[in-house]
Design an enzyme around this catalytic site. Structure first.
Site, PDB file in Angstrom:
ATOM      1  N   GLU B  47       0.789  -1.241   0.000  1.00 38.49           N
ATOM      2  CA  GLU B  47       0.000   0.000   0.000  1.00 38.49           C
ATOM      3  C   GLU B  47       0.820   1.289   0.000  1.00 38.49           C
ATOM      4  O   GLU B  47       0.271   2.366  -0.183  1.00 38.49           O
ATOM      5  CB  GLU B  47      -1.039  -0.006   1.131  1.00 38.49           C
ATOM      6  CG  GLU B  47      -0.509  -0.106   2.534  1.00 38.49           C
ATOM      7  CD  GLU B  47      -0.497  -1.549   3.029  1.00 38.49           C
ATOM      8  OE1 GLU B  47      -0.394  -2.475   2.207  1.00 38.49           O
ATOM      9  OE2 GLU B  47      -0.561  -1.728   4.258  1.00 38.49           O
ATOM     10  N   ASN B  48       2.118   1.194   0.196  1.00 39.42           N
ATOM     11  CA  ASN B  48       2.923   2.415   0.063  1.00 39.42           C
ATOM     12  C   ASN B  48       3.026   2.857  -1.399  1.00 39.42           C
ATOM     13  O   ASN B  48       3.408   3.993  -1.676  1.00 39.42           O
ATOM     14  CB  ASN B  48       4.318   2.233   0.676  1.00 39.42           C
ATOM     15  CG  ASN B  48       5.058   1.038   0.133  1.00 39.42           C
ATOM     16  OD1 ASN B  48       4.488  -0.028  -0.058  1.00 39.42           O
ATOM     17  ND2 ASN B  48       6.337   1.202  -0.148  1.00 39.42           N
TER      18      ASN B  48
END
Lengths: 233, 218
Positions: B47-48
């Site tokens: 998710e980064n």
């Protein structure tokens, strides 16, 4: 500075005008893609009572973590602060305020802030502590909470390459929150590893257009690694 | 015998389908990547801002600018893409990720999940977990069935601050695979050698037990 040239010659100049009590939006995820030298400059300036909007608060002794030692930060708006003992101590002692914000909501708050959208509805956080006190609205049978966007007095950003006009390219996952942070500052300051002449970057490959960038400075970076994980060659 | 962490991951991996985009949380969920069934292609979302997460780098490949959501150095798989956190959460919140696997402290019969905060004890934050549980249809929670002190983590009502409401439909613990529907847990499979009685004893929330509860096969 002339025309569209955003380049400044010193970190003092880059952070000029930062005052006590201001809000800073910072790019970076963990300590990846953080504006490490701009943070050091804030420490040097000794500015206090800051509200800092950043996914994390660095680690002890690096990144935003260094601003905690002199208690320069009054409030953090973050999604995850688990890697920082000083942070936890100051929080438990009531010396530091934190607004825990879901990561996607945080990214969207910055994006919306920079895009002139004052608030948005999201399902994230509905029915949790994050949703307490916030307006709830139902769309197509599902409940959403109203989240207000964020803008800052300053945004501090780390990019890989820029041209002198402030067009930015990020490197790998060091992109993270930086593009949104860049849009959401009244004054957006960017530090980069390389500055080239306008025309040298492919216009279609620019991640952040120079219109968002006010000041640009060339830096050298330590780039620490939080979790060094390797496999055998 | 209760499942090992690897067996847990192996069981969860069977819920993947060819062509799935999958987000794996930190801890046991991360191990699921090691058990993608042969001949199946899945792409891991971090998710980064990485879609197509590859293995850890070799010593020579380590790059501070290339990390996953657990802040570990990683590589990009062939066909990967890298983007901003806003883009990443548009994928998640827009329901484009096919399967999400994450850990939890507690899950209850209403499909509520508590996974990010123990008041007064542990201050960490929710990271992307609230977005993931709100955005995904297909979520699997992996955790131990009971705490170290023997307290059930499968409850009628979560006692800890919630990460999301009414969003969990599948739970794989070291003892059992359960589904959540109609305000109840439904026992689907049990770990090899684990009795239904043990599972019932360690499940505080209402549990429906069918006549026949097959053992997981490894």
């Amino acid at each position: 500075m002339s025309g569209f040239n955003k380049v400044v010659g010193s970190y003092e100049e880059a952070m000029a005008g930062l005052e006590d009590g201001m809000t800073i939006i910072a790019g970076g995820f963990g300590i990846c893609g953080i504006p490490e030298n701009l943070i050091k400059e804030i420490k040097k300036k000794g500015t206090k009572e800051l509200t800092v909007v950043s996914n994390n608060c660095g680690i002890d002794g690096f990144g935003l973590g260094i601003l905690l030692f002199d208690r320069q930060i009054k409030k953090m708006v973050s999604s995850y602060v688990g890697e920082n003992k000083t942070f936890e101590e100051q929080l438990l002692a009531g010396e530091l305020e934190v607004e825990l914000t879901p990561q996607g909501t945080l990214a969207e708050k910055m994006r919306a802030g920079g895009a002139g959208i004052p608030a948005f509805y999201t399902a994230t956080g509905y029915g949790t502590q994050v949703g307490e006190g916030k307006e709830v609205k139902e769309f197509n049978g599902r409940k959403y909470i109203l989240e207000e966007s964020i803008t800052g007095d300053f945004a501090i950003v780390k990019a890989w390459k820029a041209d002198t006009y402030g067009n930015l390219v990020f490197r790998h996952t060091a992109q993270n929150f930086n593009p949104m942070a860049a849009t959401a500052g009244k004054i957006t300051v960017v530090e980069v590893e390389e500055i080239v002449e306008p025309g040298e970057l492919d216009p279609a490959h620019i991640h952040t257009p120079g219109i968002y960038v006010d000041r640009l400075i060339l830096g050298t970076f330590e780039k620490r690694i939080e979790q060094r994980t390797v496999r055998q060659a | 015998m209760a499942l090992s962490r690897d067996q847990l991951a192996q069981r969860v991996a069977r819920e993947m389908k060819d062509g799935y985009y999958v987000n794996l949380g930190i801890g046991i969920p991360t191990l699921v990547a090691n058990y993608v069934p042969a001949g199946m292609e899945v792409m891991l979302q971090s998710e980064n801002g990485l879609l197509g997460m590859g293995p850890f780098p070799t010593e020579d490949e380590v790059d501070a600018d290339m990390i996953n959501a657990g802040k570990q150095t990683v590589t990009a798989a062939t066909g990967a893409s890298i983007f901003s956190s806003a883009e990443s959460f548009a994928m998640i919140r827009g329901g484009h990720v096919d399967l999400t696997v994450l850990g939890a402290f507690e899950v209850d019969v209403q499909g509520n999940i508590a996974s990010y905060m123990i008041p007064g004890k542990l201050i960490k934050g929710m990271g992307g977990a609230m977005d993931l549980v709100a955005g995904a249809d297909n979520i699997i929670v992996t955790m131990t069935h009971a705490s170290k002190h023997g307290e059930s983590k499968l409850l009628n009502k979560c006692s800890l601050p919630l990460t999301g409401v009414g969003c969990i439909k599948k739970v794989v613990t070291d003892l059992a695979f359960m589904e959540i529907k109609d305000g109840k847990f439904w026992l689907i499979e049990r770990a090899p050698g684990v009795s239904v009685e043990e599972i019932v004893a360690k499940t505080a929330g209402e549990l429906m037990v069918p006549k026949d509860v097959p053992e997981m096969q490894f």
